[in-house]
Design a protein around this motif. Structure first.
Motif, PDB file in Angstrom:
ATOM      1  N   ALA A   9      34.883  37.197  29.611  1.00 29.23           N
ATOM      2  CA  ALA A   9      35.645  36.321  28.535  1.00 29.23           C
ATOM      3  C   ALA A   9      37.117  36.763  28.897  1.00 29.23           C
ATOM      4  O   ALA A   9      37.923  35.869  28.636  1.00 29.23           O
ATOM      5  CB  ALA A   9      35.205  36.950  27.230  1.00 29.23           C
ATOM      6  N   LEU A  10      37.325  37.753  29.480  1.00 28.66           N
ATOM      7  CA  LEU A  10      38.647  38.227  29.742  1.00 28.66           C
ATOM      8  C   LEU A  10      39.358  37.268  31.031  1.00 28.66           C
ATOM      9  O   LEU A  10      40.298  37.199  31.219  1.00 28.66           O
ATOM     10  CB  LEU A  10      38.911  39.643  30.272  1.00 28.66           C
ATOM     11  CG  LEU A  10      38.909  40.596  29.002  1.00 28.66           C
ATOM     12  CD1 LEU A  10      38.687  42.076  29.679  1.00 28.66           C
ATOM     13  CD2 LEU A  10      40.233  40.556  28.328  1.00 28.66           C
ATOM     14  N   LEU A  11      38.362  36.577  31.700  1.00 30.60           N
ATOM     15  CA  LEU A  11      38.736  35.761  32.731  1.00 30.60           C
ATOM     16  C   LEU A  11      39.417  34.511  32.163  1.00 30.60           C
ATOM     17  O   LEU A  11      40.253  33.922  32.825  1.00 30.60           O
ATOM     18  CB  LEU A  11      37.475  35.320  33.544  1.00 30.60           C
ATOM     19  CG  LEU A  11      37.016  36.252  34.289  1.00 30.60           C
ATOM     20  CD1 LEU A  11      35.523  35.570  34.938  1.00 30.60           C
ATOM     21  CD2 LEU A  11      37.639  36.949  35.539  1.00 30.60           C
ATOM     22  N   LEU A  12      39.246  34.341  30.933  1.00 32.52           N
ATOM     23  CA  LEU A  12      39.986  33.265  30.153  1.00 32.52           C
ATOM     24  C   LEU A  12      41.541  33.271  30.143  1.00 32.52           C
ATOM     25  O   LEU A  12      42.084  32.426  29.646  1.00 32.52           O
ATOM     26  CB  LEU A  12      39.389  33.115  28.695  1.00 32.52           C
ATOM     27  CG  LEU A  12      38.036  32.599  28.663  1.00 32.52           C
ATOM     28  CD1 LEU A  12      37.589  32.600  27.303  1.00 32.52           C
ATOM     29  CD2 LEU A  12      37.288  31.623  29.497  1.00 32.52           C
ATOM     30  N   ILE A  13      41.904  34.485  30.635  1.00 34.02           N
ATOM     31  CA  ILE A  13      43.123  34.692  30.397  1.00 34.02           C
ATOM     32  C   ILE A  13      44.066  33.714  31.201  1.00 34.02           C
ATOM     33  O   ILE A  13      45.356  33.612  30.812  1.00 34.02           O
ATOM     34  CB  ILE A  13      43.695  36.418  30.695  1.00 34.02           C
ATOM     35  CG1 ILE A  13      42.940  37.313  29.537  1.00 34.02           C
ATOM     36  CG2 ILE A  13      45.199  36.569  30.892  1.00 34.02           C
ATOM     37  CD1 ILE A  13      43.252  38.745  30.066  1.00 34.02           C
ATOM     38  N   GLY A  43      49.614  33.670  34.648  1.00 39.73           N
ATOM     39  CA  GLY A  43      48.536  34.298  34.012  1.00 39.73           C
ATOM     40  C   GLY A  43      47.676  34.960  34.898  1.00 39.73           C
ATOM     41  O   GLY A  43      47.508  34.403  35.801  1.00 39.73           O
ATOM     42  N   GLY A  44      46.760  35.779  34.425  1.00 48.70           N
ATOM     43  CA  GLY A  44      45.665  36.290  35.170  1.00 48.70           C
ATOM     44  C   GLY A  44      45.019  37.588  34.661  1.00 48.70           C
ATOM     45  O   GLY A  44      44.426  38.286  35.198  1.00 48.70           O
ATOM     46  N   ASN A 242      51.428  33.524  41.974  1.00 45.90           N
ATOM     47  CA  ASN A 242      50.155  33.294  41.426  1.00 45.90           C
ATOM     48  C   ASN A 242      49.062  34.355  41.602  1.00 45.90           C
ATOM     49  O   ASN A 242      48.862  34.498  42.604  1.00 45.90           O
ATOM     50  CB  ASN A 242      49.784  32.102  42.102  1.00 45.90           C
ATOM     51  CG  ASN A 242      48.501  31.545  41.686  1.00 45.90           C
ATOM     52  OD1 ASN A 242      48.209  31.657  40.518  1.00 45.90           O
ATOM     53  ND2 ASN A 242      47.729  30.749  42.491  1.00 45.90           N
ATOM     54  N   VAL A 243      48.649  35.099  40.517  1.00 46.20           N
ATOM     55  CA  VAL A 243      47.860  36.110  40.805  1.00 46.20           C
ATOM     56  C   VAL A 243      46.204  35.536  40.352  1.00 46.20           C
ATOM     57  O   VAL A 243      45.294  36.038  40.830  1.00 46.20           O
ATOM     58  CB  VAL A 243      48.075  37.265  39.636  1.00 46.20           C
ATOM     59  CG1 VAL A 243      49.069  38.081  40.124  1.00 46.20           C
ATOM     60  CG2 VAL A 243      48.105  36.846  38.161  1.00 46.20           C
ATOM     61  N   GLY A 244      46.269  34.403  39.324  1.00 46.71           N
ATOM     62  CA  GLY A 244      45.269  33.537  39.158  1.00 46.71           C
ATOM     63  C   GLY A 244      43.793  34.419  39.005  1.00 46.71           C
ATOM     64  O   GLY A 244      44.079  35.570  38.904  1.00 46.71           O
ATOM     65  N   THR A 245      42.903  33.863  39.008  1.00 44.65           N
ATOM     66  CA  THR A 245      41.471  34.250  38.948  1.00 44.65           C
ATOM     67  C   THR A 245      40.505  33.508  39.971  1.00 44.65           C
ATOM     68  O   THR A 245      40.389  32.190  39.430  1.00 44.65           O
ATOM     69  CB  THR A 245      40.815  34.389  37.385  1.00 44.65           C
ATOM     70  OG1 THR A 245      41.779  35.189  36.728  1.00 44.65           O
ATOM     71  CG2 THR A 245      39.391  35.112  37.517  1.00 44.65           C
ATOM     72  N   PRO A 246      39.845  34.055  40.756  1.00 40.88           N
ATOM     73  CA  PRO A 246      38.895  33.243  41.738  1.00 40.88           C
ATOM     74  C   PRO A 246      37.716  32.608  40.831  1.00 40.88           C
ATOM     75  O   PRO A 246      37.302  33.385  39.829  1.00 40.88           O
ATOM     76  CB  PRO A 246      38.532  34.162  42.688  1.00 40.88           C
ATOM     77  CG  PRO A 246      38.814  35.427  42.170  1.00 40.88           C
ATOM     78  CD  PRO A 246      39.960  35.423  41.069  1.00 40.88           C
TER      79      PRO A 246
END
Length: 749
Positions: A9-13, A43-44, A242-246
């Motif tokens: 759920a936190l990946l939605l950040i 964000g990330g 860009n920290v992103g989320t893979p």
């Protein structure tokens, strides 16, 4: 690697969707003066802590930034930096934070009122549902942002009087999403702390923020790397981080949560790639190699900051042309120093935002009072005190100018799923030898029936031990003080429970009885702040014993007869445990004295007196915890009154003995437990624990029969977890004079 649902759920950040982009960006400036440099932070979630490492390198290399835009966690790091904090300040403040407490759904348990604490022993504090307008509702987020808001309020105090974000030490923009229209919202003025918090309103994780008539959600939904916003601010060169989320691996797509998170991550990646494509050749893109570090890994803050440093250092060839001379950089740093804000002297304390509660009742209990100089630490404690009532989703504060002077304004947002609150508990146990039990428990609380804070509490148990309990609690003082609070409580209880009679030595069951009881009580009491409470009351109980299974003779006059008891009761509780289940620090003391008269078959008036004392002390060293508990009980009453039983036996109550095997009118028990919290935290739990206990105690017919030589020993080893349905144990118990038993518990042992 499969991520827990909460982490997913936190990946939605960093989540997002498509956004409009100018097809032909303007050409870079060719002016001879230093180009206006913009910093863009994505964000990330926790991955956004890598931004701090990038800022450390920029400061070390003397690279000044002229404006900042950020989204979600990038908005928080960027906004704090824009407020005048340095990279060293950010690192010093963020590294020691206990992020699990920052995002906790309620304030620390020690700061709750006794009414809020006591249910923790019966019901999990994790799961709470509500009913409003005739329909059941759930919280809008899985985590609370209250702790984050208080932190942001503290860090932004030096610039609290700045309305225009262009007037900050570094001009700043935060990106949010209008959750009704889906449009991008660029915050350039107003409350800086609220703008940062709004940008990180992660769907399903943090509740959205209502501001100026709009419901604001996470900015990553529309623009996770806001390059275009920095351009519109006038940036001629950009450093974009860009920290992103893979994207998650195949094994994470086996659940609805996993698929939903992946969908949003895909959309986010699309809008990020469009932002990256709009960068000019002279711009610098920094992409930290964060590997498997996820958006929920706040406990890896040091690693994330270090990875940000490494990524920036890898780009030094492109960054160093943006550096300035030591003299120029010193001037830039001096210009970033916030102007000193005059100390506010409070002319008034105000409350706003709540439609159901009456927070002004707590005004006298606040540390902040009119006539004082404003103190941020006091205001934070006051915000926590207001939040401890359990009525508010958000509690924030700010200074507002009034005609008579400055006012400290506490802004509350009522829980959207109140004012009827429900909690569910489960008892499931077996000793793998044929003895099993099952109960489901439901709690209902209705808050603020009157402006004084009247509450109605109900508890229903279905299963092996059916029970119905109801209490009406009414404060007697209109405005709460620090020492003169009183309440009256009327309550009633219906219960049926099974009583098994054992042979004390062999543990062989001899009979099973059913005990039905009805109890009424009327108490007057005083809360002791957040320490506990004192109650003095009248009580009447009627009970009746009936046979379920008999293999022995039971004395005449016990079965199928009605007994009655009337008396006075005084009860004092001091509870400062940090958790009800697997506590790691704190203490709890209980003392209860009851006396009066009993009547029953052939007994018109018989006096009784009962005393119970309990004490628990807990201390932790890192992951290791020592828990000491003792219980003393003594009763003076007719042996055939069947009031009781007062018993020992069962897991951690002399493990290895049958539940309630040792019965008597006097009881002594002590337990020393050790447990260690494991690093792995499973889904919907506070943590896994492994440990053991040493136990000592016995029960006697009267205190005159008690002897230290008769104390019985027992021990246990266990693994457990504090889950959303209550504590979970898998344990092995052994008693030298009893037996060896295996236990499986969900709920209270």
């Amino acid at each position: 690697m499969r991520r827990p649902a909460l982490t997913l759920a936190l990946l939605l950040i960093c989540g997002g969707s498509s956004w409009a982009q100018d097809p032909t960006p303007a050409s870079p400036s060719t002016t001879a003066v230093r180009p206006k440099l913009g910093l863009v932070l994505s964000g990330g979630g926790a991955r956004g802590l890598a931004h701090v490492g990038v800022l450390k390198v920029l400061e070390r290399e003397r690279i000044p930034v002229d404006l900042i835009t950020g989204t979600s966690m990038g908005a928080i790091i960027g906004g704090l930096y824009a407020s005048g904090m340095s990279a060293a300040d950010l690192e010093r403040e963020l590294l020691p934070l206990a992020w699990d407490r920052v995002f906790a759904s309620r304030v620390e348990r020690q700061n709750l009122s006794q009414r809020r604490k006591e249910e923790d022993f019966e019901f999990s504090a994790v799961l709470e549902l509500g009913m409003r307008d005739g329909e059941f509702r759930a919280p809008q987020g899985t985590l609370s942002s209250r702790g984050l808001e208080i932190l942001l309020r503290r860090y932004t105090q030096p610039v609290r009087n700045i309305e225009q974000f262009d007037a900050l030490p570094t001009p700043f923009r935060a990106i949010s999403t209008d959750m009704e229209s889906g449009s991008q919202v660029v915050s350039d003025q107003g409350d800086l702390a609220l703008a940062m918090r709004s940008s990180m309103s992660v769907p399903g994780v943090f509740a959205p923020v209502e501001s100026k008539g709009r419901i604001l959600g996470d900015g990553g939904l529309v623009n996770n790397l806001p390059v275009d916003v920095a351009r519109r601010q006038g940036a001629e060169r950009l450093i974009a981080v860009n920290v992103g989320t893979p994207l998650a691996a195949r094994e994470a797509l086996s659940s609805l949560v996993g698929v939903t998170a992946q969908m949003i991550n895909i959309l986010t990646e699309q809008n990020v790639q469009r932002s990256i494509a709009s960068l000019w050749a002279e711009d610098v893109l920094i992409t930290p190699e964060l590997g498997k570090l996820g958006s929920g890994d706040f406990d890896r803050a040091r690693d994330l900051i270090q990875q940000g440093e490494r990524a920036a250092e890898a780009m030094l060839a492109q960054l160093r042309p943006l550096a300035v001379s030591p003299e120029t950089y010193a001037q830039w740093r001096l210009a970033r120093t916030p102007a000193s804000t005059p100390h506010a002297r409070l002319a008034a304390i105000e409350f706003e935002g709540s439609e159901r509660s009456h927070p002004e009742r707590f005004a006298a209990q606040l540390a902040s009072q009119p006539g004082q100089a404003f103190d941020a630490a006091r205001a934070e404690r006051d915000a926590q005190l207001l939040a401890s009532s359990g009525d508010y989703e958000r509690v924030d504060f700010h200074i507002a100018a009034r005609s008579e002077g400055d006012a400290l304004v506490f802004a509350m947002e009522d829980k959207s799923w109140g004012p009827n609150y429900f909690r569910i508990g489960l008892d499931l146990s077996t000793d793998f030898s044929g003895e099993s039990a099952f109960n489901i428990r439901i709690s209902h609380n209705r808050h603020w029936l009157t402006p004084q804070g009247t509450e109605w509490r109900n508890q229903l148990t279905l299963g092996q031990t059916p029970r119905l309990y109801s209490e009406l609690y009414h404060p007697l003082i209109a405005k709460l003080g620090t020492s003169n609070d009183w309440f009256v409580s009327g309550w009633g209880e219906l219960e049926r429970r099974s009583i098994t009679l054992y042979d004390a030595d062999s543990g062989q069951g001899r009979a099973r009885l059913g005990r039905r009881s009805a109890t009424l009580g009327l108490d007057i009491g005083q809360p002791w702040g957040r320490l506990g409470e004192l109650r003095l009351g009248l009580m009447q109980q009627n009970w009746r014993i009936s046979p379920d299974l008999l293999t022995i003779d039971v004395p005449d006059g016990i079965l199928n007869q009605t007994w009655r008891e009337r008396g006075l009761r005084v009860k004092a509780v001091v509870d400062q445990l940090d958790f009800a289940n697997f506590p790691q620090n704190g203490y709890r003391l209980l003392a209860e004295l009851a006396g009066g008269r009993q009547s029953g078959p052939d007994v018109r008036r018989a006096h009784f007196q009962r005393l119970e004392l309990q004490a628990t002390g807990v201390k932790s060293w890192g992951a290791h915890t020592l828990n000491l508990h003792t219980r003393l009980f003594d009763a003076k009453q007719r042996e055939d009154s069947t009031q009781g039983p007062y018993a020992l036996g069962g897991f951690q109550q002399l493990s290895g003995y049958q539940p309630d095997q040792l019965v008597g009118q006097s009881l002594v028990f002590g337990r020393a437990s050790y447990y260690m919290r494991l690093r792995e935290t499973p889904l919907l739990t506070r943590g896994f624990f492994v440990g053991g206990s040493l136990e000592l105690g016995n029960a006697w017919g009267s205190r005159h029969e008690a002897s230290l030589r008769d104390l019985r020993k027992a021990m246990s080893v266990f693994v457990g977890a504090d889950t959303g349905l209550g504590p979970l144990y898998l344990a092995l118990g052994h008693a030298p004079r009893g037996s060896t038993a295996v236990y499986l518990f969900i709920g209270r042992p």
